[in-house]
Design a protein around this motif. Structure first.
Motif, mmCIF file in Angstrom:
data_model
loop_
_atom_site.group_PDB
_atom_site.id
_atom_site.type_symbol
_atom_site.label_atom_id
_atom_site.label_comp_id
_atom_site.label_asym_id
_atom_site.label_seq_id
_atom_site.Cartn_x
_atom_site.Cartn_y
_atom_site.Cartn_z
ATOM 1 N N MET A 1 0.768 -1.228 0.000
ATOM 2 C CA MET A 1 0.000 0.000 0.000
ATOM 3 C C MET A 1 0.814 1.301 0.000
ATOM 4 S SD MET A 1 0.336 1.606 3.168
ATOM 5 C CE MET A 1 -0.752 2.836 2.587
ATOM 6 N N LEU A 26 12.228 0.571 -6.588
ATOM 7 C CA LEU A 26 12.972 0.937 -5.375
ATOM 8 C C LEU A 26 12.084 0.809 -4.128
ATOM 9 C CD1 LEU A 26 15.365 2.295 -3.868
ATOM 10 C CD2 LEU A 26 14.464 4.514 -4.621
ATOM 11 N N THR A 30 12.407 -1.812 -0.985
ATOM 12 C CA THR A 30 12.627 -1.260 0.362
ATOM 13 C C THR A 30 11.631 -1.837 1.364
ATOM 14 O OG1 THR A 30 13.481 0.796 -0.561
ATOM 15 C CG2 THR A 30 12.675 0.869 1.715
ATOM 16 N N GLU E 48 14.438 11.189 11.929
ATOM 17 C CA GLU E 48 14.823 10.042 11.104
ATOM 18 C C GLU E 48 13.821 9.752 9.983
ATOM 19 O OE1 GLU E 48 15.090 6.727 14.001
ATOM 20 O OE2 GLU E 48 13.691 5.683 12.683
ATOM 21 N N ASN E 49 12.746 10.545 9.915
ATOM 22 C CA ASN E 49 11.780 10.398 8.819
ATOM 23 C C ASN E 49 11.873 11.521 7.794
ATOM 24 O OD1 ASN E 49 10.846 8.001 9.788
ATOM 25 N ND2 ASN E 49 9.071 8.855 10.821
ATOM 26 N N GLY E 54 19.731 13.774 0.458
ATOM 27 C CA GLY E 54 20.175 12.377 0.417
ATOM 28 C C GLY E 54 20.519 11.766 1.758
ATOM 29 N N LEU E 56 19.438 11.295 6.094
ATOM 30 C CA LEU E 56 18.423 11.469 7.133
ATOM 31 C C LEU E 56 18.785 12.692 7.977
ATOM 32 C CD1 LEU E 56 17.891 7.785 8.344
ATOM 33 C CD2 LEU E 56 16.636 9.045 6.580
ATOM 34 N N SER F 8 3.390 5.019 4.238
ATOM 35 C CA SER F 8 3.352 3.575 4.329
ATOM 36 C C SER F 8 3.334 3.170 5.808
ATOM 37 C CB SER F 8 4.530 2.947 3.583
ATOM 38 O OG SER F 8 4.261 1.575 3.343
ATOM 39 N N ASN F 9 3.715 1.942 6.093
ATOM 40 C CA ASN F 9 3.777 1.540 7.502
ATOM 41 C C ASN F 9 5.232 1.635 8.000
ATOM 42 O OD1 ASN F 9 4.509 -0.556 5.841
ATOM 43 N ND2 ASN F 9 2.793 -1.862 6.410
ATOM 44 N N LEU F 11 9.209 1.236 9.015
ATOM 45 C CA LEU F 11 10.417 0.903 8.263
ATOM 46 C C LEU F 11 11.588 1.078 9.224
ATOM 47 C CD1 LEU F 11 10.963 0.239 5.225
ATOM 48 C CD2 LEU F 11 11.529 2.649 4.908
ATOM 49 N N VAL F 13 15.424 1.945 10.533
ATOM 50 C CA VAL F 13 16.215 3.136 10.208
ATOM 51 C C VAL F 13 17.287 2.856 9.144
ATOM 52 C CG1 VAL F 13 17.892 2.916 12.099
ATOM 53 C CG2 VAL F 13 17.337 5.189 11.183
ATOM 54 N N LYS F 15 16.933 0.877 6.572
ATOM 55 C CA LYS F 15 16.225 0.923 5.287
ATOM 56 C C LYS F 15 15.860 2.372 4.920
ATOM 57 C CE LYS F 15 14.750 -3.763 4.758
ATOM 58 N NZ LYS F 15 13.645 -4.719 4.549
ATOM 59 N N LYS F 16 15.473 3.155 5.922
ATOM 60 C CA LYS F 16 15.187 4.571 5.636
ATOM 61 C C LYS F 16 16.418 5.261 5.052
ATOM 62 C CE LYS F 16 11.940 5.175 9.464
ATOM 63 N NZ LYS F 16 11.772 5.736 10.815
ATOM 64 N N ARG F 17 17.576 5.005 5.654
ATOM 65 C CA ARG F 17 18.818 5.660 5.207
ATOM 66 C C ARG F 17 19.112 5.317 3.741
ATOM 67 N NH1 ARG F 17 22.029 3.250 8.445
ATOM 68 N NH2 ARG F 17 21.639 4.624 10.198
ATOM 69 N N TYR F 19 16.969 4.135 1.511
ATOM 70 C CA TYR F 19 15.868 4.594 0.648
ATOM 71 C C TYR F 19 16.017 6.080 0.333
ATOM 72 C CZ TYR F 19 10.938 4.996 -0.880
ATOM 73 O OH TYR F 19 9.768 5.218 -1.585
ATOM 74 N N VAL F 20 16.310 6.860 1.359
ATOM 75 C CA VAL F 20 16.459 8.304 1.161
ATOM 76 C C VAL F 20 17.637 8.582 0.229
ATOM 77 C CG1 VAL F 20 17.279 10.373 2.389
ATOM 78 C CG2 VAL F 20 15.243 9.156 3.184
ATOM 79 N N LYS F 21 18.707 7.848 0.384
ATOM 80 C CA LYS F 21 19.878 8.055 -0.486
ATOM 81 C C LYS F 21 19.516 7.757 -1.947
ATOM 82 C CE LYS F 21 23.733 5.437 -1.100
ATOM 83 N NZ LYS F 21 24.732 4.458 -0.609
ATOM 84 N N ASN F 22 18.880 6.604 -2.165
ATOM 85 C CA ASN F 22 18.570 6.188 -3.538
ATOM 86 C C ASN F 22 17.438 6.997 -4.170
ATOM 87 O OD1 ASN F 22 20.569 4.182 -3.646
ATOM 88 N ND2 ASN F 22 19.249 2.738 -2.536
ATOM 89 N N LEU F 23 16.440 7.325 -3.371
ATOM 90 C CA LEU F 23 15.308 8.095 -3.891
ATOM 91 C C LEU F 23 15.748 9.519 -4.245
ATOM 92 C CD1 LEU F 23 12.391 8.667 -4.525
ATOM 93 C CD2 LEU F 23 11.848 8.556 -2.089
ATOM 94 N N ILE F 42 9.070 10.666 5.192
ATOM 95 C CA ILE F 42 8.566 9.292 5.297
ATOM 96 C C ILE F 42 7.524 9.259 6.398
ATOM 97 C CG2 ILE F 42 9.181 6.914 5.901
ATOM 98 C CD1 ILE F 42 12.014 7.501 4.843
ATOM 99 N N GLU F 44 5.193 6.992 8.691
ATOM 100 C CA GLU F 44 4.969 5.628 9.171
ATOM 101 C C GLU F 44 3.603 5.552 9.844
ATOM 102 O OE1 GLU F 44 9.105 3.773 10.396
ATOM 103 O OE2 GLU F 44 8.766 5.644 11.472
#
Lengths: 62, 62, 62, 62, 62, 62
Positions: A1, A26, A30, E48-49, E54, E56, F8-9, F11, F13, F15-17, F19-23, F42, F44
């Motif tokens: 979702m 991506l 993730t 952290e969100n 690029g 956090l 989303s739900n 995640l 930290v 994975k956040k790091r 994801y933020v880098k790649n996104l 992000i 949650e």
């Protein structure tokens, strides 16, 4: 979702197609979810509706 | 003060009118608030600005 | 693909369950789409993070 | 990094320019951050896409 | 009916009160509407969100 | 100035790091802008605040 809303200015349709493909991949990786659970909305705002550092983007671009 | 944002594609004005009436009623009853505290924003996104399962909605519709 | 974001204050889980059921039904009927295309996000904001008519909701409630 | 999204109806460009300038200043002072960290997006919704108290704004204005 | 969503990090309640008061006044004047039509939602995101450039925000602050 | 909001739900930290880098990289390349213009938020959401196909996600997970 996962639902992703991207706010920016104009983008041409070929870039949108590439971006949606890659962003979906991506995000699915993730979150560990299938790609068909990801929804993306791209918002193309007019430059005169975006404020950056106190100025309209339309004026910074002039 | 409930504020509801609905992101989807095009909708004709008669359906908007019905939807806003019914969604306001449902929301007011749920939250136990008067109907005049409910605000709704309907966002009609272009199909080429919506990504579903990695594809633009405009291409899925073709 | 309709995505609905509801911004309000706290709601108990039984009301959320009812609301999501009814709001999904209403939205699917309005857009002529199956119910499994509808995603809803309920945002429960703290009263001190909501401003109404220039005041924090937390102070109006006192 | 404050990001502010303003949802309303139409606004002329001179008012947008003034609003972005003043809202950026107010936000930077409130958060104790430099003005160049503030981004604002102004959303001009059609009156038929806004529901207030169960009615479309376009019909209330008639 | 202006609805304003402010996305940032933590803010203490006295600053929220001042901010909501001043932002409501500024918005009502800009749109030529009474102050009681303005709704504000302040979103306090965890560091952290939030991703900036690029990274956090939680790591930039360390 | 691209601003991306991911709903989303939970995640973790690390994975956040990632994801933020790649996104950020993907978005900067897509829009032809430097990475330091990209902001990501992000969100949650609790499973009981997400509705999918008419059910709370918290109940689908049970």
């Amino acid at each position: 979702m996962p639902v992703i809303i991207v706010e920016s200015n104009k983008l041409d349709v070929d870039k949108k197609r590439e971006y949606v493909k890659n962003l979906t991949k991506l995000t699915a990786e993730t979150y560990g979810l299938p790609e068909n659970t990801v929804t993306i909305i791209i918002r193309e705002n007019e430059a005169e509706n975006i404020g950056v550092a106190g100025n309209l983007l339309s004026e910074l671009e002039e």
